[in-house]
Design an enzyme around this catalytic site. Sequence first.
Site, short mmCIF file in Angstrom:
data_model
loop_
_atom_site.label_atom_id
_atom_site.label_comp_id
_atom_site.label_asym_id
_atom_site.label_seq_id
_atom_site.Cartn_x
_atom_site.Cartn_y
_atom_site.Cartn_z
N GLU A 36 -1.29 -5.44 9.86
CA GLU A 36 0.42 -5.07 9.35
C GLU A 36 1.35 -5.47 9.89
O GLU A 36 1.36 -4.38 11.36
CB GLU A 36 -0.12 -3.76 8.84
CG GLU A 36 -0.66 -3.50 7.05
CD GLU A 36 -0.72 -1.65 7.50
OE1 GLU A 36 -0.48 -0.99 8.27
OE2 GLU A 36 -0.60 -1.42 6.36
N THR A 59 -5.89 -4.06 0.48
CA THR A 59 -4.93 -3.01 -0.15
C THR A 59 -4.39 -3.97 0.23
O THR A 59 -2.93 -4.92 -0.33
CB THR A 59 -4.59 -2.01 0.46
OG1 THR A 59 -5.16 -1.85 1.92
CG2 THR A 59 -6.18 -1.04 -0.22
N THR A 101 -7.57 1.86 6.58
CA THR A 101 -8.98 1.42 5.90
C THR A 101 -9.83 0.67 6.24
O THR A 101 -9.12 -0.31 5.46
CB THR A 101 -8.95 2.54 4.47
OG1 THR A 101 -8.56 3.69 4.80
CG2 THR A 101 -10.64 2.71 4.85
N SER A 107 0.77 4.54 1.52
CA SER A 107 -0.79 4.18 1.85
C SER A 107 -1.33 5.14 2.32
O SER A 107 -1.77 5.86 3.59
CB SER A 107 -0.90 3.75 1.99
OG SER A 107 0.16 3.18 3.86
#
Lengths: 383, 383
Positions: free
Chosen positions: B259, B146, B179, B383
């Site tokens: 991230e 993702t 996730t 998200s």
Amino acid sequence: MSVTAARGFTATGIAAGIKQSGTPDLALVVNEGPRDAAAGVFTANRVKAAPVLWSERVVKGGRVGSVVLNSGGANACTGPEGFQDTHATAERVAQLLNQSAGEVAVASTGLIGTRLPMDALLGGIGTAARQLSRHGGEKAALAIKTTDSVHKTAVAERDGWTVGGMAKGAGMLAPGLATMLVVLTTDADLAAPELDKALREATRSTFDRVDSDGCMSTNDTVLLLASGAAERTPGYAEFAAAVHEVCESLARQLIGDAEGASKDIRIEVVGAATEDDAVTAGRSIARNNLLKCALHGEDPNWGRVLAAIGTTDAAFEPDRLSVAINGVWVCRDGSIGEDRELVDMRYRQIDITADLAAGPASAVVWTNDLTAEYVHENSAYSS
Amino acid sequence: MSVTAARGFTATGIAAGIKQSGTPDLALVVNEGPRDAAAGVFTANRVKAAPVLWSERVVKGGRVGSVVLNSGGANACTGPEGFQDTHATAERVAQLLNQSAGEVAVASTGLIGTRLPMDALLGGIGTAARQLSRHGGEKAALAIKTTDSVHKTAVAERDGWTVGGMAKGAGMLAPGLATMLVVLTTDADLAAPELDKALREATRSTFDRVDSDGCMSTNDTVLLLASGAAERTPGYAEFAAAVHEVCESLARQLIGDAEGASKDIRIEVVGAATEDDAVTAGRSIARNNLLKCALHGEDPNWGRVLAAIGTTDAAFEPDRLSVAINGVWVCRDGSIGEDRELVDMRYRQIDITADLAAGPASAVVWTNDLTAEYVHENSAYSS
């Protein structure tokens, strides 16, 4: 106004040279009596700064003659030497004001793990003692600022008596962000146990429900001093309501000035089995970094609300949870509700309602969004 | 390599049109046997996505014939309809591969609270089933990304048997960030209870010790499938060590790609009374936003480490805590230690050691810094 709105108090704030910037960094608040009853609430952090350890003892006696507060250094994690520094600070105030050191409360805020410049601090106390004024409340409120962009004061006036106060910081009591220091004063005539009860009740539903970044300070201190100068003794309920009003106002000012924040977020958890469950769920939502980022981006990402609730032990069934953002029930019964496009998030305040569908209890927790400015302020500034 | 490093597995990854970007979003991993023993570990979040509820049931049977994974949608908080979607997904895979739907695990990642585009998904399964390959592991790993900047794979080769795997995400199992999905495969011949034991032991000290942002996902899934194709049954300890090695590698890759992160932070808590205490203290340090900002700014702000420890119920005395940052003991016995100027923080990895001086136990928790890029990524990306 501030701490000198109530009669029987003098105060001031000066630049003692503790901060390298040369901005005001030392405040003194003096209860001129005739009474000197007091109460205090302190950080729940087990690592407590020297001034917290000191002031907890002072407040236990139920009497506070004066409060000396400094920004520019937290005097936390400074060992026995740091405690001696706090003791010496209280002694100097006591000597100049003809009080007992055991009735001088001390509060500090700033970087953890550095000693205070005691020459500057003790010298500053002498200067401050000479400048005490019945109109010095604003100066005191200015001198306790650290990363605060504005100083915070609030006043509740009643029939013949007043509660006023000042605050610095952007966080909460237990746990709390960048240290919160609050001094409240009143000219009502009440004994220490009543002050303690009113203060604890008020902080529990105001400062304790503000969670800016989930970080608990070593220095959080909230003090309430009563001079009795109004020669009035209000009923307990009336007095407690006034204390609550001032705490509520200061708490909202704290969250409104939280580091880097662009959104004030009001989280109301309803339908909880108990108030504790409501607070637990609200706090978990308030601390979810992913949600705080989404709200910063004006994205009504309700899935992150459910994910946050799901980490708690509050009573609920996942398929009965509902969430509204700014009045739009985007999640109903654990699933997709109204169209998220309907949510208008242009304004500074965002209202989240989470319904646990598990009982009659509710609670409100305030937080703010997580922004690049928060990161910048806390990575560039050693606090 | 990846999930097809071990014999007895085929896999692929394709663009099914679930993601609007048109990038790969569907992966299929098939156990070609002769055995189909399996184990799984899932999110501890009480709000569980439909595929988690489904796959928990599948794994309970101890047999998994295939795993279908999609990015582009979490299928979480989607109600009974979302669960039907997961069921239909498993049915389609089962039909095409001549397996039982009750042995098809499903994993999803992406935005919570939106239904999956089932036409695209079911069509994609047909395409994927035709492209299954013994060399398809990399494609599968790419299709589950993702916000991952790179795909993550790891392999441990032993004497005649292999454990391999793939992962996506940047977080942890319980609790977990964005996730985390992990599929491990082995051609060793082991029964489900042994797989379960090895997997739980490995995740407990690898994925469970990675805490990027303290947010627990609704979808975290870690699966271990054994084909028995190597016709070898290693001793339990040897097998468990190989599973641990692969999990450790994948966990490090996850934190390294978290991230927005610019620092990988290794927190070792020593001198704890129990391992649980060490993990509790380590996790509290890992979740302190103020510390994570300071480390981003290369500021060895050890006071924030103590403040974080102070919020826990771990056994310690505040005046016996010591903290080293990159080998410099900046805090000793709860007070100022070596000069913080000595700490070199130029490199990506930062090592924090916290000594609770309360016992012999220790634990390592990994996290990363908090950056403006994290805020940007999570406010701009739904998200």
